[in-house]
Design a protein around this motif. Structure first.
Motif, PDB file in Angstrom:
ATOM      1  N   GLY A 168       0.782  -1.237   0.000  1.00 26.77           N
ATOM      2  CA  GLY A 168       0.000   0.000   0.000  1.00 26.77           C
ATOM      3  C   GLY A 168       0.803   1.270   0.000  1.00 26.77           C
ATOM      4  N   ALA A 169       2.140   1.211  -0.065  1.00 25.30           N
ATOM      5  CA  ALA A 169       2.939   2.434  -0.109  1.00 25.30           C
ATOM      6  C   ALA A 169       2.789   3.147  -1.446  1.00 25.30           C
ATOM      7  CB  ALA A 169       4.405   2.119   0.158  1.00 25.30           C
ATOM      8  N   LEU A 170       2.506   2.407  -2.487  1.00 22.85           N
ATOM      9  CA  LEU A 170       2.238   2.947  -3.811  1.00 22.85           C
ATOM     10  C   LEU A 170       0.913   2.386  -4.302  1.00 22.85           C
ATOM     11  CD1 LEU A 170       5.764   2.621  -5.510  1.00 22.85           C
ATOM     12  CD2 LEU A 170       4.687   4.707  -4.667  1.00 22.85           C
ATOM     13  N   PRO A 171       0.259   3.076  -5.228  1.00 25.51           N
ATOM     14  CA  PRO A 171      -1.042   2.586  -5.706  1.00 25.51           C
ATOM     15  C   PRO A 171      -0.918   1.226  -6.371  1.00 25.51           C
ATOM     16  CG  PRO A 171      -0.223   4.359  -7.099  1.00 25.51           C
ATOM     17  CD  PRO A 171       0.644   4.335  -5.888  1.00 25.51           C
ATOM     18  N   LYS A 172      -1.809   0.317  -5.995  1.00 31.52           N
ATOM     19  CA  LYS A 172      -1.793  -1.040  -6.519  1.00 31.52           C
ATOM     20  C   LYS A 172      -2.534  -1.067  -7.843  1.00 31.52           C
ATOM     21  CE  LYS A 172      -2.375  -5.794  -4.961  1.00 31.52           C
ATOM     22  NZ  LYS A 172      -2.902  -6.681  -3.891  1.00 31.52           N
ATOM     23  N   GLU A 173      -1.888  -0.545  -8.834  1.00 31.45           N
ATOM     24  CA  GLU A 173      -2.458  -0.451 -10.169  1.00 31.45           C
ATOM     25  C   GLU A 173      -1.426  -0.985 -11.154  1.00 31.45           C
ATOM     26  OE1 GLU A 173      -4.842   0.147 -13.364  1.00 31.45           O
ATOM     27  OE2 GLU A 173      -5.431   0.392 -11.273  1.00 31.45           O
ATOM     28  N   GLY A 174      -1.844  -1.940 -11.989  1.00 27.10           N
ATOM     29  CA  GLY A 174      -0.902  -2.595 -12.882  1.00 27.10           C
ATOM     30  C   GLY A 174      -0.172  -1.628 -13.785  1.00 27.10           C
ATOM     31  N   LYS A 175      -0.889  -0.674 -14.357  1.00 28.71           N
ATOM     32  CA  LYS A 175      -0.272   0.289 -15.249  1.00 28.71           C
ATOM     33  C   LYS A 175       0.738   1.162 -14.511  1.00 28.71           C
ATOM     34  CE  LYS A 175      -4.051   0.667 -18.587  1.00 28.71           C
ATOM     35  NZ  LYS A 175      -5.016   1.585 -19.235  1.00 28.71           N
ATOM     36  N   PHE A 176       0.406   1.513 -13.268  1.00 30.08           N
ATOM     37  CA  PHE A 176       1.312   2.359 -12.504  1.00 30.08           C
ATOM     38  C   PHE A 176       2.599   1.609 -12.163  1.00 30.08           C
ATOM     39  CE2 PHE A 176       3.030   4.122  -8.586  1.00 30.08           C
ATOM     40  CZ  PHE A 176       3.068   5.478  -8.883  1.00 30.08           C
ATOM     41  N   GLN A 177       2.496   0.339 -11.783  1.00 25.68           N
ATOM     42  CA  GLN A 177       3.676  -0.453 -11.436  1.00 25.68           C
ATOM     43  C   GLN A 177       4.626  -0.572 -12.625  1.00 25.68           C
ATOM     44  OE1 GLN A 177       2.696  -4.240  -9.726  1.00 25.68           O
ATOM     45  NE2 GLN A 177       1.144  -3.405  -8.361  1.00 25.68           N
ATOM     46  N   THR A 178       4.103  -1.053 -13.736  1.00 27.15           N
ATOM     47  CA  THR A 178       4.956  -1.236 -14.915  1.00 27.15           C
ATOM     48  C   THR A 178       5.433   0.101 -15.467  1.00 27.15           C
ATOM     49  OG1 THR A 178       2.975  -1.282 -16.324  1.00 27.15           O
ATOM     50  CG2 THR A 178       3.829  -3.393 -15.524  1.00 27.15           C
ATOM     51  N   GLY A 179       4.568   1.125 -15.405  1.00 26.07           N
ATOM     52  CA  GLY A 179       4.949   2.432 -15.908  1.00 26.07           C
ATOM     53  C   GLY A 179       6.080   3.053 -15.111  1.00 26.07           C
ATOM     54  N   LEU A 180       6.023   2.923 -13.778  1.00 25.73           N
ATOM     55  CA  LEU A 180       7.092   3.463 -12.940  1.00 25.73           C
ATOM     56  C   LEU A 180       8.405   2.743 -13.197  1.00 25.73           C
ATOM     57  CD1 LEU A 180       7.967   5.354 -10.671  1.00 25.73           C
ATOM     58  CD2 LEU A 180       7.202   3.634  -9.024  1.00 25.73           C
ATOM     59  N   GLN A 181       8.345   1.424 -13.325  1.00 25.75           N
ATOM     60  CA  GLN A 181       9.570   0.657 -13.607  1.00 25.75           C
ATOM     61  C   GLN A 181      10.153   1.050 -14.958  1.00 25.75           C
ATOM     62  OE1 GLN A 181      11.708  -1.070 -12.233  1.00 25.75           O
ATOM     63  NE2 GLN A 181      12.305  -2.944 -13.318  1.00 25.75           N
ATOM     64  N   ASP A 182       9.318   1.152 -15.984  1.00 24.82           N
ATOM     65  CA  ASP A 182       9.809   1.521 -17.314  1.00 24.82           C
ATOM     66  C   ASP A 182      10.364   2.943 -17.321  1.00 24.82           C
ATOM     67  OD1 ASP A 182       9.072  -0.933 -18.378  1.00 24.82           O
ATOM     68  OD2 ASP A 182       7.029  -0.260 -18.801  1.00 24.82           O
ATOM     69  N   PHE A 183       9.710   3.852 -16.637  1.00 29.14           N
ATOM     70  CA  PHE A 183      10.176   5.236 -16.586  1.00 29.14           C
ATOM     71  C   PHE A 183      11.556   5.331 -15.933  1.00 29.14           C
ATOM     72  CE2 PHE A 183      10.448   9.253 -14.176  1.00 29.14           C
ATOM     73  CZ  PHE A 183      10.422  10.153 -15.236  1.00 29.14           C
ATOM     74  N   MET A 184      11.753   4.613 -14.838  1.00 27.61           N
ATOM     75  CA  MET A 184      13.036   4.656 -14.146  1.00 27.61           C
ATOM     76  C   MET A 184      14.137   4.009 -14.977  1.00 27.61           C
ATOM     77  SD  MET A 184      11.831   3.863 -10.211  1.00 27.61           S
ATOM     78  CE  MET A 184      13.479   4.167  -9.562  1.00 27.61           C
TER      79      MET A 184
END
Length: 411
Positions: A255-271
């Motif tokens: 729960g520290a970050l929003p549990k949203e599939g697009k957000f997870q993969t998007g943050l990883q790809d952005f970094m």
């Protein structure tokens, strides 16, 4: 809450894509320029084919990450391709270190010589050589120098097993995703993601540890190529990106970050897009092509010599004398500087080497199973023979008795 995070994601999407695109452009330009330099000055194919493979991590990571960031539906396919190349790059880095030491045969001879020196030393805490050689696993952890050729076999197996497992797990993840039971980023027992993550984690840790042990044993001989900088720059890319993805998943799970599939993969790809630009800058200095611009004349290339002769008149008092001056200019034309030939050597020779090591590793993994099955079959055979031997008298004694009778009659 879900609607709020979805709203924020839409507002951050295009700025993130724009920033990531700028960093990806920098990464691609620098990496492709460095790759072109190595292909142009392809003077040591045994080393440079693996350097190009390692450098090409940056374009592969950056391209697949920006594609995944722009289209979330392609994130799984891009992640699978990125993971497969990561495993190959780890193998390529190990092969590069081996090539810098003179090749596999030379490395095995060096390791064997070091092992003999270590075993022959009198201060071994009372352990003899046979006892040292038996404790293979303990020696690999604490004293890898005493293993000799076995150390090279263990290290090669550690690198290739990760490449094989990474590829198989990537294909398995794709199949599970099609069946709807992969659950990317979900740590739940009925999904395949946590099991594949655990297997790959142990496999990667073992492969990296094999590289560390190889570096510990050979770092003094590798000093001319400055191995520490190369090792750190490569390890950061492989190790950091993997744990970065796992860390993002864990933060989203708790729960520290929003549990949203697009957000997870998007943050990883952005970094990753941002990190690849810094990795490309580091590669310019760490894997520079300048050392390969100059090669010795004897083992490499075509040598052409141009001789220039001049006659000079020298006056000494009333006498004039002629002196002949000769000037020789030697030029070394480095081989393999044709880019097409360089690429062909990387693809063909490198591909054959990978296939050879993969086949050898699979045989090494199957051999203990085959030996175990053979021992089981032999055990059952001995049991059946011993149990059947109680009812029948031995035929050998009867034959010997008959032979003795025939001999007596003949006499």
């Amino acid at each position: 809450m879900h609607v709020a995070w979805n709203h924020i994601y839409k507002h951050l999407y295009w700025p993130a894509v724009s920033i990531a695109g700028c960093f990806v452009s920098v990464a691609l330009v620098l990496s492709l320029f460095l790759t072109f330099q190595h292909l142009r000055w392809y003077t040591r194919p045994s080393e440079q084919k693996w350097i190009v493979s390692v450098i090409f991590m940056v374009p592969v990571y950056a391209t697949e990450s920006i594609i995944s960031l722009c289209n979330a539906n392609l994130s799984l396919a891009c992640d699978i391709l990125r993971n497969c190349y990561e495993a190959f790059a780890l193998y390529a880095f190990g092969s590069y270190l081996i090539a810098c030491l003179g090749g596999e045969t030379q490395v095995m001879e060096l390791l064997e010589d070091d092992a003999k020196k270590q075993i022959s030393e009198p201060l071994l805490e009372g352990e003899n050589s046979s006892r040292l050689q038996q404790k293979t696993f303990c020696n690999f952890i604490f004293r890898p120098c005493v293993l000799g050729k076995k150390l090279f076999t263990i290290i090669r197996f550690g690198l290739v097993q990760y490449m094989i497992l990474k590829t198989l797990c990537a294909l398995l993840a794709f199949v599970l995703e099609l069946c709807g039971v992969y659950g990317d980023g979900e740590f739940k027992w009925y999904y395949g993601y946590p099991y594949i993550t655990i297997v790959l984690n142990f496999s990667q840790m073992w492969a990296l540890y094999c590289l560390v042990q190889f570096y510990n044993v050979t770092h003094q001989r590798l000093q001319p190529i400055k191995p520490l900088a190369k090792f750190i720059s490569f390890k950061i890319i492989v190790f950091a990106t993997w744990w970065q993805g796992v860390g993002i998943v864990l933060l989203c799970t708790f729960g520290a970050l929003p549990k949203e599939g697009k957000f997870q993969t998007g943050l990883q790809d952005f970094m990753i897009c941002i990190e690849m630009a810094f990795a490309a800058v580091a590669h310019i200095f760490v894997f520079s092509a300048k050392p390969y611009h100059y090669v010795p004349a004897s083992p490499y290339g075509k040598v052409s010599t141009e001789e220039t002769t001049a006659v000079v008149e020298i006056e000494e008092g009333d006498k004039q004398e002629q002196a002949v001056l000769e000037k020789k200019e030697t030029e070394v034309e480095a081989p393999g500087t044709n880019i097409k030939e360089s690429v062909q050597d990387i693809v063909v020779e490198g591909g054959q080497k990978v296939v050879k090591d993969v086949v050898l590793t699979i045989n090494q993994a199957i051999e203990p199973v085959h030996d175990g099955m053979t021992k089981i079959q032999e055990t059952f055979h001995h049991i059946s023979v011993s149990s059947g031997g109680k009812d029948k008298p031995p035929d050998v004694k009867v034959d010997e008795h008959q032979k003795n009778i025939i001999k007596e009659r003949h006499i």
